[in-house]
Design a protein around this motif. Structure first.
Motif, PDB file in Angstrom:
ATOM      1  N   ALA A 192       0.832   2.583  -7.145  1.00 18.97           N
ATOM      2  CA  ALA A 192       0.689   1.647  -8.251  1.00 18.97           C
ATOM      3  C   ALA A 192      -0.347   0.612  -7.856  1.00 18.97           C
ATOM      4  CB  ALA A 192       2.018   0.963  -8.553  1.00 18.97           C
ATOM      5  N   ASP A 193      -1.310   0.368  -8.736  1.00 21.16           N
ATOM      6  CA  ASP A 193      -2.377  -0.596  -8.466  1.00 21.16           C
ATOM      7  C   ASP A 193      -2.208  -1.829  -9.345  1.00 21.16           C
ATOM      8  OD1 ASP A 193      -3.893   0.906  -6.541  1.00 21.16           O
ATOM      9  OD2 ASP A 193      -4.509   2.228  -8.174  1.00 21.16           O
ATOM     10  N   SER A 220      -2.081   0.428 -15.778  1.00 21.11           N
ATOM     11  CA  SER A 220      -1.027   0.715 -16.755  1.00 21.11           C
ATOM     12  C   SER A 220      -0.306   2.019 -16.463  1.00 21.11           C
ATOM     13  CB  SER A 220      -1.630   0.776 -18.164  1.00 21.11           C
ATOM     14  OG  SER A 220      -2.637   1.790 -18.232  1.00 21.11           O
ATOM     15  N   ALA A 221      -0.754   2.742 -15.438  1.00 23.49           N
ATOM     16  CA  ALA A 221      -0.127   4.022 -15.108  1.00 23.49           C
ATOM     17  C   ALA A 221      -0.148   4.225 -13.596  1.00 23.49           C
ATOM     18  CB  ALA A 221      -0.863   5.170 -15.803  1.00 23.49           C
ATOM     19  N   THR A 244       0.427  -0.367  -3.868  1.00 22.38           N
ATOM     20  CA  THR A 244       1.508   0.046  -2.984  1.00 22.38           C
ATOM     21  C   THR A 244       1.902   1.483  -3.282  1.00 22.38           C
ATOM     22  OG1 THR A 244       3.633  -0.676  -2.072  1.00 22.38           O
ATOM     23  CG2 THR A 244       3.457  -0.597  -4.465  1.00 22.38           C
ATOM     24  N   THR A 245       2.548   2.102  -2.304  1.00 23.37           N
ATOM     25  CA  THR A 245       3.165   3.410  -2.499  1.00 23.37           C
ATOM     26  C   THR A 245       4.599   3.189  -2.947  1.00 23.37           C
ATOM     27  OG1 THR A 245       1.787   4.420  -0.793  1.00 23.37           O
ATOM     28  CG2 THR A 245       3.815   5.583  -1.393  1.00 23.37           C
ATOM     29  N   TYR A 289       6.207  -4.023   5.020  1.00 21.75           N
ATOM     30  CA  TYR A 289       6.769  -2.689   4.765  1.00 21.75           C
ATOM     31  C   TYR A 289       6.984  -2.458   3.266  1.00 21.75           C
ATOM     32  CZ  TYR A 289       7.836  -2.779   9.772  1.00 21.75           C
ATOM     33  OH  TYR A 289       7.756  -2.866  11.142  1.00 21.75           O
ATOM     34  N   HIS A 290       5.969  -2.724   2.473  1.00 18.80           N
ATOM     35  CA  HIS A 290       6.113  -2.523   1.030  1.00 18.80           C
ATOM     36  C   HIS A 290       5.878  -1.078   0.622  1.00 18.80           C
ATOM     37  CE1 HIS A 290       1.700  -2.420   0.584  1.00 18.80           C
ATOM     38  NE2 HIS A 290       1.697  -3.363   1.512  1.00 18.80           N
ATOM     39  N   ASP A 291       5.136  -0.301   1.409  1.00 20.17           N
ATOM     40  CA  ASP A 291       4.855   1.090   1.037  1.00 20.17           C
ATOM     41  C   ASP A 291       6.110   1.955   1.173  1.00 20.17           C
ATOM     42  OD1 ASP A 291       2.135   1.041   0.286  1.00 20.17           O
ATOM     43  OD2 ASP A 291       1.535   0.914   2.394  1.00 20.17           O
TER      44      ASP A 291
END
Length: 366
Positions: A9-10, A14-15, A58-59, A128-130
């Motif tokens: 997600a960037d 929007s997707a 993030t992943t 550790y957000h990913d």
């Protein structure tokens, strides 16, 4: 391998996207897990829209299980090749909450690959957000639970949701032989709650969902506990404004329910289910329903009702689920209704949003 596939997600996008990114390397206290199974949850996109993902890009993905692929130089409690699950709750481990089996209340609590519940980004989440919707995920070694040989990766990935349901049932403080209402019963945690009902001495279940056929399909999970169903689609069209759900629940349980385990994400159903409680009953909410309760405080006082909010399980809850799975007192394989390869993860997310077919628990297999 130096790159891997991941669901990303960037900021401002929007997707979701499926991207190639570098394989993470472990820090001194980290492990890298080769993901065999990652869980999907229906509220993923809603939390993203609400801004709960505080570190973008993030992943995504807070539920993961697999094998240890690499360990940091100071890690001694796990080894390469170990079968493990990732516990996603990031917390300080030292505060009063963390030391008393209430770690979901920690001021630093956040969820790896998922949400932050405060406006300030906690330091562990920053690092550790990913998450685990990828071929590999890096986590601190203390968030690793070894898997019993009898527990498969798919069920292990969804142990977090089972633990959430376990926590909700604990907080209800049920008497033996209780009557319990489960809302959003066709969802991930709703079905987990039904599956765990027998372990809490529940005598009667009332399962609430949108679609009659879907909610009736959940009944066999109760393992012989008598279960009746209520579908929004079968109520009068104006039920939300006229108390139709409360009336139907009172017909099924004239003396009231001992508890409501509520996963409704929005609308009038939470308050209407609460109004169907017996004197002294409790509603335990883990649905992030933003609709204000229509019940006056006087009604809660006179009926001695409790409203209990909880946003996650604890580490002990997750370990209890693993013990139950290991000794065979709990089986959960039938809860996994859908499996997708990682390359089709975006289609899986879309399918969970549309819910055109029953999807209890969904996993992605890299």
């Amino acid at each position: 391998m130096t790159t891997m596939l991941a669901v990303r997600a960037d900021a401002g996008a929007s997707a979701l996207t499926l991207e190639k990114i570098p394989v993470p390397a472990p820090g001194p206290l980290d492990v890298v897990v080769k993901v065999a199974s990652a869980g999907l949850v229906p509220g993923l996109i809603r939390l993203l829209e609400l801004g709960r993902f505080k570190r973008l890009p993030t992943t995504l993905g807070h539920e993961a299980a697999g094998t240890i692929a690499a360990v940091g130089r100071d890690v001694t409690d796990v080894a390469v090749g170990d079968r493990v699950r990732v516990h996603p709750n990031l917390n300080c481990r030292n505060c009063d909450y963390c030391r008393t089996d209430r770690d979901m209340m920690c001021a630093q609590q956040s969820i790896l690959g998922h949400a932050v519940f405060s406006d300030v980004v906690p330091p562990l989440y920053e690092q550790y957000h990913d998450g685990g919707l990828a071929e590999y995920v890096r986590v601190p070694h203390w968030l690793i639970d070894r898997l019993p040989d009898t527990v498969g990766f798919d069920v292990a990935a969804k142990a977090h949701d089972l633990a959430n349901a376990l926590r909700a049932l604990k907080l209800a403080d049920l008497p033996m032989g209780a009557t319990v209402i489960v809302t959003a019963a066709t969802g991930t945690m709703g079905t987990a709650t039904v599956k765990l009902a027998a372990h809490f001495g529940i005598a009667n279940l009332i399962l609430v969902g949108r679609d009659g056929d879907r909610v009736r399909a959940v009944v066999p999970l109760a393992g012989g506990i008598p279960a009746t169903t209520v579908a929004f689609d079968d109520l009068a069209e104006d039920w939300a404004s006229t108390g139709g759900l409360t009336r139907r629940l009172r017909e099924l349980a004239p003396d009231g329910a001992h508890a409501v385990i509520d996963y409704i994400p929005g609308g009038a159903a939470t308050a209407q289910a609460m109004a169907a409680l017996a004197t002294g009953g409790a509603l335990v909410h883990m649905g992030s329903n933003a609709t204000p309760l229509s019940l006056p405080p006087a009604a809660m006082m006179v009926n001695c009702w409790r409203f209990v909010g909880t946003r996650a399980c604890t580490r002990n809850d997750a370990r209890e689920i693993l013990r139950m799975l290991a000794n065979g007192t709990l089986t959960a394989d039938e809860l996994i209704t859908h499996r997708f390869p990682l390359k089709d993860a975006l289609q899986a997310v879309d399918a969970m949003q549309r819910r055109t077919e029953p999807m209890w628990m969904t996993v992605v297999n890299p």
